[in-house]
Design an enzyme around this catalytic site. Structure first.
Site, PDB file in Angstrom:
ATOM      1  N   GLY A  18      19.129  21.617 -22.617  1.00  0.00           N
ATOM      2  CA  GLY A  18      18.583  22.872 -22.086  1.00  0.00           C
ATOM      3  C   GLY A  18      17.270  22.776 -21.359  1.00  0.00           C
ATOM      4  O   GLY A  18      16.677  23.809 -21.041  1.00  0.00           O
ATOM      5  N   SER A  24      10.747  25.545 -19.623  1.00  0.00           N
ATOM      6  CA  SER A  24      11.897  25.708 -20.521  1.00  0.00           C
ATOM      7  C   SER A  24      11.466  25.707 -21.987  1.00  0.00           C
ATOM      8  O   SER A  24      10.621  24.903 -22.387  1.00  0.00           O
ATOM      9  CB  SER A  24      12.898  24.566 -20.314  1.00  0.00           C
ATOM     10  OG  SER A  24      13.412  24.562 -19.008  1.00  0.00           O
ATOM     11  N   ILE A  25      12.087  26.569 -22.775  1.00  0.00           N
ATOM     12  CA  ILE A  25      11.851  26.561 -24.220  1.00  0.00           C
ATOM     13  C   ILE A  25      12.258  25.196 -24.782  1.00  0.00           C
ATOM     14  O   ILE A  25      11.584  24.656 -25.662  1.00  0.00           O
ATOM     15  CB  ILE A  25      12.621  27.716 -24.896  1.00  0.00           C
ATOM     16  CG1 ILE A  25      11.990  29.064 -24.487  1.00  0.00           C
ATOM     17  CG2 ILE A  25      12.636  27.548 -26.407  1.00  0.00           C
ATOM     18  CD1 ILE A  25      12.763  30.290 -24.949  1.00  0.00           C
ATOM     19  N   ASP A  70      27.463  18.988 -18.606  1.00  0.00           N
ATOM     20  CA  ASP A  70      27.943  20.363 -18.463  1.00  0.00           C
ATOM     21  C   ASP A  70      28.617  20.677 -19.791  1.00  0.00           C
ATOM     22  O   ASP A  70      29.664  20.093 -20.106  1.00  0.00           O
ATOM     23  CB  ASP A  70      28.921  20.418 -17.286  1.00  0.00           C
ATOM     24  CG  ASP A  70      29.570  21.798 -17.126  1.00  0.00           C
ATOM     25  OD1 ASP A  70      29.567  22.578 -18.097  1.00  0.00           O
ATOM     26  OD2 ASP A  70      30.091  22.063 -16.036  1.00  0.00           O
ATOM     27  N   VAL A  71      28.022  21.570 -20.576  1.00  0.00           N
ATOM     28  CA  VAL A  71      28.519  21.816 -21.943  1.00  0.00           C
ATOM     29  C   VAL A  71      29.889  22.488 -21.971  1.00  0.00           C
ATOM     30  O   VAL A  71      30.474  22.634 -23.047  1.00  0.00           O
ATOM     31  CB  VAL A  71      27.512  22.619 -22.810  1.00  0.00           C
ATOM     32  CG1 VAL A  71      26.231  21.831 -23.019  1.00  0.00           C
ATOM     33  CG2 VAL A  71      27.244  24.000 -22.225  1.00  0.00           C
ATOM     34  N   ALA A 101      25.195  33.625 -18.318  1.00  0.00           N
ATOM     35  CA  ALA A 101      26.178  34.658 -17.975  1.00  0.00           C
ATOM     36  C   ALA A 101      26.037  34.906 -16.476  1.00  0.00           C
ATOM     37  O   ALA A 101      24.926  34.826 -15.946  1.00  0.00           O
ATOM     38  CB  ALA A 101      25.910  35.942 -18.756  1.00  0.00           C
ATOM     39  N   TYR A 161      21.043  43.291 -21.273  1.00  0.00           N
ATOM     40  CA  TYR A 161      21.328  41.976 -21.853  1.00  0.00           C
ATOM     41  C   TYR A 161      22.860  41.819 -22.017  1.00  0.00           C
ATOM     42  O   TYR A 161      23.396  40.725 -21.940  1.00  0.00           O
ATOM     43  CB  TYR A 161      20.579  41.768 -23.168  1.00  0.00           C
ATOM     44  CG  TYR A 161      20.473  40.319 -23.593  1.00  0.00           C
ATOM     45  CD1 TYR A 161      19.846  39.385 -22.785  1.00  0.00           C
ATOM     46  CD2 TYR A 161      21.011  39.895 -24.810  1.00  0.00           C
ATOM     47  CE1 TYR A 161      19.756  38.057 -23.169  1.00  0.00           C
ATOM     48  CE2 TYR A 161      20.917  38.572 -25.207  1.00  0.00           C
ATOM     49  CZ  TYR A 161      20.291  37.658 -24.387  1.00  0.00           C
ATOM     50  OH  TYR A 161      20.212  36.334 -24.775  1.00  0.00           O
ATOM     51  N   LYS A 168      25.335  35.866 -27.915  1.00  0.00           N
ATOM     52  CA  LYS A 168      24.334  35.437 -28.914  1.00  0.00           C
ATOM     53  C   LYS A 168      24.771  35.839 -30.325  1.00  0.00           C
ATOM     54  O   LYS A 168      24.493  35.115 -31.294  1.00  0.00           O
ATOM     55  CB  LYS A 168      22.953  36.023 -28.598  1.00  0.00           C
ATOM     56  CG  LYS A 168      22.259  35.414 -27.374  1.00  0.00           C
ATOM     57  CD  LYS A 168      22.002  33.911 -27.467  1.00  0.00           C
ATOM     58  CE  LYS A 168      21.039  33.433 -26.386  1.00  0.00           C
ATOM     59  NZ  LYS A 168      20.933  31.945 -26.354  1.00  0.00           N
ATOM     60  N   THR A 199      10.695  32.111 -18.493  1.00  0.00           N
ATOM     61  CA  THR A 199      11.303  30.834 -18.099  1.00  0.00           C
ATOM     62  C   THR A 199      12.134  31.039 -16.832  1.00  0.00           C
ATOM     63  O   THR A 199      12.250  32.154 -16.331  1.00  0.00           O
ATOM     64  CB  THR A 199      12.245  30.322 -19.209  1.00  0.00           C
ATOM     65  OG1 THR A 199      13.321  31.245 -19.350  1.00  0.00           O
ATOM     66  CG2 THR A 199      11.529  30.169 -20.541  1.00  0.00           C
ATOM     67  N   LEU A 200      12.744  29.951 -16.364  1.00  0.00           N
ATOM     68  CA  LEU A 200      13.641  30.022 -15.205  1.00  0.00           C
ATOM     69  C   LEU A 200      14.783  31.013 -15.465  1.00  0.00           C
ATOM     70  O   LEU A 200      15.172  31.779 -14.583  1.00  0.00           O
ATOM     71  CB  LEU A 200      14.203  28.623 -14.908  1.00  0.00           C
ATOM     72  CG  LEU A 200      15.088  28.445 -13.678  1.00  0.00           C
ATOM     73  CD1 LEU A 200      14.302  28.750 -12.403  1.00  0.00           C
ATOM     74  CD2 LEU A 200      15.647  27.031 -13.619  1.00  0.00           C
TER      75      LEU A 200
END
Ligand code: 0WE
Length: 268
Positions: A18, A24-25, A70-71, A101, A161, A168, A199-200
């Protein structure tokens, strides 16, 4: 830094999913794990992010393992774990900080979510945790800690969201079922539910600055969470201090989640 902090994760091998850029976190938590003594490997999503992540990761030394993943591709996932097995022979920590998403799904009404957007959001953002946990478990022969990032939209409605909130919720429920399945192997699985961070992934979301301001005004601590604080929580969850914590969602949101009404009503 305190010596105790330095050695908290000494001898631990971690795999981070990630990182897109320095905001990024995943990068904040990776840096904290590294400072705590962990040896890390990284994946990146797509050629577009390769150079960026390469440059960041090079600060950890020239032989840091960095692989594309790519997950949504089982083959990519298999290749990553084969490479970790090859290089380290074992694994202790895994960070899942991946979500997506389609942009349109985060703009309109949830009721208009397409089958395709629903499928993509759940595949990238929730199923991937199950696939990564399954890949990691055989390498976590000394026990392990899996940490995934979530958000409050999993349990309450956050306007726009939308399908990400549903994904989530699936991620958090998956965390509990994985915690049950993997507990006997001393593998813990937890979520950090972070307050909003710039973040991005947050960029381009209409009204995101207003959301940061809303949290600042209404969270008990009257401020937003800092990336370093997510790093510290990630380190805690990875450490033996959290040895009896699994299947949980930890709110790292300056207390926002405890609020019912977000401000006192004006007297009549
Ligand atoms: O989980 C997230 C965002 C994840 C995300 C972001 C994007 C933007 C670009 C997933 N998919 C996409 N797809 C894109 O095309 N957050 C917790 C940050 C976030 O996103 C929101 C929020 C918050 C907070 C979207 C709407 C409302 C609030």
């Amino acid at each position: 830094m305190l010596a105790v902090t330095m050695s908290l994760l000494a001898g631990k091998i971690g795999l981070v999913f990630g990182v897109a850029n320095k905001r990024s976190i995943a990068w904040a938590i990776a840096q904290a794990w590294h400072k705590a003594g962990a040896t890390l490997a990284f994946t990146y999503q797509g050629e577009r992010l390769k150079e960026n992540v390469e440059e960041l990761v090079s600060t950890f030394g020239p032989d840091t393992l960095l692989l594309p993943c790519d997950v949504t591709k089982d083959e990519d996932i298999n290749t990553v774990f084969a490479a970790v097995q090859q290089k380290f022979g074992k694994l202790h920590l895994l960070l899942h900080a991946v979500a997506f998403a389609p942009k349109e799904a985060l703009e309109g009404r949830f009721v208009n979510t397409t089958r395709d957007a629903f499928k993509i959001a759940h595949d990238v953002s929730a199923y991937s945790l199950v696939a990564l946990a399954r890949g990691a478990a055989p390498l976590m022969t000394e026990g392990g800690s899996i940490v995934a990032m979530s958000y409050y939209g999993a349990e309450k409605v956050i306007p726009h969201y939308n399908v990400m909130g549903v994904a989530k919720a699936a991620l958090e429920a998956s965390t509990r079922y994985l915690a049950y399945d993997l507990g006997a192997q001393k593998i813990r699985v937890n979520c950090i539910s972070a307050g909003p961070v710039n973040t991005l992934a947050a960029r381009g979301i209409a009204g995101f600055s207003a959301m940061l301001k809303h949290y600042e005004q209404h969270a008990p601590l009257k401020r937003n969470v800092l990336p370093d604080e997510l790093g510290a929580t990630g380190t805690f969850l990875a450490s033996d201090g959290a040895a009896a914590i699994t299947g949980q969602v930890l709110y790292v949101d300056c207390g926002y989640q405890v609020m019912g009404m977000t401000e006192a009503p004006k007297a009549a």
